[in-house]
Scaffold this active site. Sequence first.
Site, PDB file in Angstrom:
ATOM      1  N   LYS A 171      25.169  39.217  29.597  1.00 13.18           N
ATOM      2  CA  LYS A 171      24.318  39.276  30.797  1.00 13.18           C
ATOM      3  C   LYS A 171      24.942  40.192  31.843  1.00 13.18           C
ATOM      4  CE  LYS A 171      24.641  35.906  34.157  1.00 13.18           C
ATOM      5  NZ  LYS A 171      24.702  36.444  35.527  1.00 13.18           N
ATOM      6  N   ASN A 172      26.245  40.038  32.047  1.00 10.37           N
ATOM      7  CA  ASN A 172      26.887  40.771  33.138  1.00 10.37           C
ATOM      8  C   ASN A 172      27.101  42.247  32.828  1.00 10.37           C
ATOM      9  OD1 ASN A 172      26.814  38.480  34.630  1.00 10.37           O
ATOM     10  ND2 ASN A 172      28.996  37.980  34.439  1.00 10.37           N
ATOM     11  N   CYS A 230      23.712  31.964  42.164  1.00 12.50           N
ATOM     12  CA  CYS A 230      24.511  30.737  42.222  1.00 12.50           C
ATOM     13  C   CYS A 230      25.181  30.612  43.580  1.00 12.50           C
ATOM     14  CB  CYS A 230      25.615  30.797  41.169  1.00 12.50           C
ATOM     15  SG  CYS A 230      25.026  30.589  39.516  1.00 12.50           S
ATOM     16  N   ARG A 235      29.575  34.624  49.479  1.00 13.40           N
ATOM     17  CA  ARG A 235      29.597  35.753  48.552  1.00 13.40           C
ATOM     18  C   ARG A 235      29.170  36.980  49.335  1.00 13.40           C
ATOM     19  NH1 ARG A 235      27.586  33.995  42.568  1.00 13.40           N
ATOM     20  NH2 ARG A 235      28.545  35.986  42.042  1.00 13.40           N
ATOM     21  N   ASP A 258      34.347  32.750  35.546  1.00 16.70           N
ATOM     22  CA  ASP A 258      33.142  32.247  34.863  1.00 16.70           C
ATOM     23  C   ASP A 258      33.459  31.242  33.762  1.00 16.70           C
ATOM     24  OD1 ASP A 258      31.467  33.656  36.474  1.00 16.70           O
ATOM     25  OD2 ASP A 258      30.889  35.152  34.990  1.00 16.70           O
ATOM     26  N   ARG A 317      19.449  31.136  33.109  1.00 21.06           N
ATOM     27  CA  ARG A 317      19.788  32.436  33.693  1.00 21.06           C
ATOM     28  C   ARG A 317      20.841  33.149  32.856  1.00 21.06           C
ATOM     29  NH1 ARG A 317      22.521  31.773  38.555  1.00 21.06           N
ATOM     30  NH2 ARG A 317      22.779  33.977  38.184  1.00 21.06           N
TER      31      ARG A 317
HETATM   32  C1  UD1 Z   1      30.466  39.190  39.081  1.00 20.03           C
HETATM   33  C2  UD1 Z   1      29.715  38.537  37.989  1.00 20.03           C
HETATM   34  C3  UD1 Z   1      29.863  37.055  38.078  1.00 20.03           C
HETATM   35  C4  UD1 Z   1      31.320  36.699  38.045  1.00 20.03           C
HETATM   36  C5  UD1 Z   1      32.083  37.506  39.080  1.00 20.03           C
HETATM   37  C6  UD1 Z   1      33.590  37.358  38.955  1.00 20.03           C
HETATM   38  C7  UD1 Z   1      27.888  39.988  37.442  1.00 20.03           C
HETATM   39  C8  UD1 Z   1      26.450  40.237  37.539  1.00 20.03           C
HETATM   40  N1  UD1 Z   1      28.343  38.918  38.079  1.00 20.03           N
HETATM   41  O1  UD1 Z   1      29.927  38.730  40.296  1.00 20.03           O
HETATM   42  O2  UD1 Z   1      29.190  36.449  37.001  1.00 20.03           O
HETATM   43  O3  UD1 Z   1      31.431  35.341  38.340  1.00 20.03           O
HETATM   44  O4  UD1 Z   1      31.816  38.874  38.954  1.00 20.03           O
HETATM   45  O5  UD1 Z   1      34.011  37.809  37.712  1.00 20.03           O
HETATM   46  O6  UD1 Z   1      28.625  40.710  36.792  1.00 20.03           O
HETATM   47  N2  UD1 Z   1      33.661  39.879  47.548  1.00 20.03           N
HETATM   48  C9  UD1 Z   1      33.787  40.252  48.866  1.00 20.03           C
HETATM   49  N3  UD1 Z   1      33.005  41.263  49.332  1.00 20.03           N
HETATM   50  C10 UD1 Z   1      32.112  41.919  48.525  1.00 20.03           C
HETATM   51  C11 UD1 Z   1      31.997  41.523  47.178  1.00 20.03           C
HETATM   52  C12 UD1 Z   1      32.783  40.489  46.711  1.00 20.03           C
HETATM   53  O7  UD1 Z   1      34.562  39.688  49.623  1.00 20.03           O
HETATM   54  O8  UD1 Z   1      31.431  42.831  49.009  1.00 20.03           O
HETATM   55  C13 UD1 Z   1      34.471  38.754  47.036  1.00 20.03           C
HETATM   56  C14 UD1 Z   1      33.600  37.579  46.626  1.00 20.03           C
HETATM   57  O9  UD1 Z   1      33.298  36.763  47.716  1.00 20.03           O
HETATM   58  C15 UD1 Z   1      34.452  36.892  45.619  1.00 20.03           C
HETATM   59  C16 UD1 Z   1      35.168  38.042  44.943  1.00 20.03           C
HETATM   60  O10 UD1 Z   1      35.100  39.151  45.846  1.00 20.03           O
HETATM   61  O11 UD1 Z   1      35.403  36.078  46.255  1.00 20.03           O
HETATM   62  C17 UD1 Z   1      34.596  38.413  43.583  1.00 20.03           C
HETATM   63  O12 UD1 Z   1      33.288  38.862  43.711  1.00 20.03           O
HETATM   64  P1  UD1 Z   1      32.676  39.951  42.735  1.00 20.03           P
HETATM   65  O13 UD1 Z   1      33.675  40.422  41.747  1.00 20.03           O
HETATM   66  O14 UD1 Z   1      31.961  40.946  43.559  1.00 20.03           O
HETATM   67  O15 UD1 Z   1      31.642  39.106  41.948  1.00 20.03           O
HETATM   68  P2  UD1 Z   1      30.166  39.457  41.653  1.00 20.03           P
HETATM   69  O16 UD1 Z   1      30.024  40.932  41.408  1.00 20.03           O
HETATM   70  O17 UD1 Z   1      29.316  38.787  42.665  1.00 20.03           O
END
Ligand code: UD1
Length: 417
Positions: free
Chosen positions: A22-23, A115, A120, A305, A397
């Site tokens: 999915k990711n 989720c 986030r 995850d 999902r």
């Molecule tokens: C992606 C995955 C999700 C997985 C996560 C961590 C997809 C579609 N989703 O989510 O399934 O759980 O990686 O492996 O691939 N953060 C910030 N600012 C930002 C973005 C992120 O502070 O602009 C922080 C978040 O709050 C969190 C951390 O960085 O604490 C990780 O987030 P991120 O790697 O961005 O996760 P996702 O891309 O949302």
Amino acid sequence: MSVYIIHGGNRVRGRVAVHGAKNSALPILAAAAVCGDSVIENCPRLTDISVAMEILGHLGCRARREGDAILTTQGGPGDCRIPDELMGAMRSSIVFLGGMVARHGCAELTLPGGCELGARPIDLHLFALSQMGADITEAGGRLYCSAPRGLHGARINLSFPSVGATENTIIAAATARGETVLTGAAREPEILDLIDFLRGCGASIDMALDGTIRVEGVERLHGVRHRVIPDRIAAGTYLCAAAMTGGELLAQDVVPGHISSCLSLLEGAGCRVETGPDWVRLTAPERLEAFGTVKTMPYPGFPTDMQSVMMAAATVARGTTLFVENIFESRYRHVPELRKLGASIVTEGRAAVVTGVERLTGASLVSTDLRGGAAVVLGALAAEGESVVAGLDHIDRGYDDLEGNLRRLGADIKRDG
Ligand code: UD1
């Protein structure tokens, strides 16, 4: 509203073919908005994928399914806006932002759903795009991004290796003017899969050994036929189901290297693990030993995850396991559900201490989020008696036919309603 009815106690044993990630599929579909007509194979049947296909339609790129493939075709000019209900349907809708600004020179969105795992934020996504020349304003819960003269390359350093921000930056940079140098980027296998897809479409992208990503923008991208990598989290979920029920599993269509952190924990807990180029065979002991300490980290560390699913396994292991959740601040919403089954778990901030019990007992449960939902199902599989699990929309999902696969592996699980 449908529920799972599970009679626990059966060993999970047999063979499962793991679906596409999915990711990976989601960012690749987002990238398809800026590429020529493509065939994206091994796309799992998930509600998040259907949402992504609908979003693509709004952006002027038609997406239709043929078997396990999604075919994308460039159509009309499309829109600068993703409808609010699609933005609200999944967090990953934010990964369309970079492609939208690159394609249309503008984007208007509400803040993303998905989720609830604590805060986030998307500041890193916005920071990267602003470095590339996008003008970003926020008003009334809506984001307005514009780059009327197009995006340009930039030197960007991410203060945390955010998966989504890395993906957005790469997609935006692929057709930006000049070179983008991205440091502090995420290195998850799904990032490499996205890069592979974009390279296949004619993008010029390199990742150095130190993780620095260089993208030399090209004027236009053509299409490609690409196969999405296997879903490492789904693979880990089935392996944990077998591990905690004294089962035996051959997981096929897996890249063992992508789940090595998970496999070494399972081996340390007494499982026999054999691997081949695209398979893993796990033979579980009668009862697992505790995992010791499990800390979630960016790849190649143990994935956030998998934390909930590993915790489900730890609830019946002999001894105590300490979990430390370093990625998301609120990712223990499955804990009260596992406790309903009789699990012994104490949480304190980012830590959770799990003391394995000899038996779990069936209960009425709720799936709280996607991976938490999978953990609750695994708990129910190991518990004595009947459990009812509600909130399946979360599980749908991210898991393609979870109940069908588990049933074929000997579990007594059915969907009702
Ligand atoms: C992606 C995955 C999700 C997985 C996560 C961590 C997809 C579609 N989703 O989510 O399934 O759980 O990686 O492996 O691939 N953060 C910030 N600012 C930002 C973005 C992120 O502070 O602009 C922080 C978040 O709050 C969190 C951390 O960085 O604490 C990780 O987030 P991120 O790697 O961005 O996760 P996702 O891309 O949302």
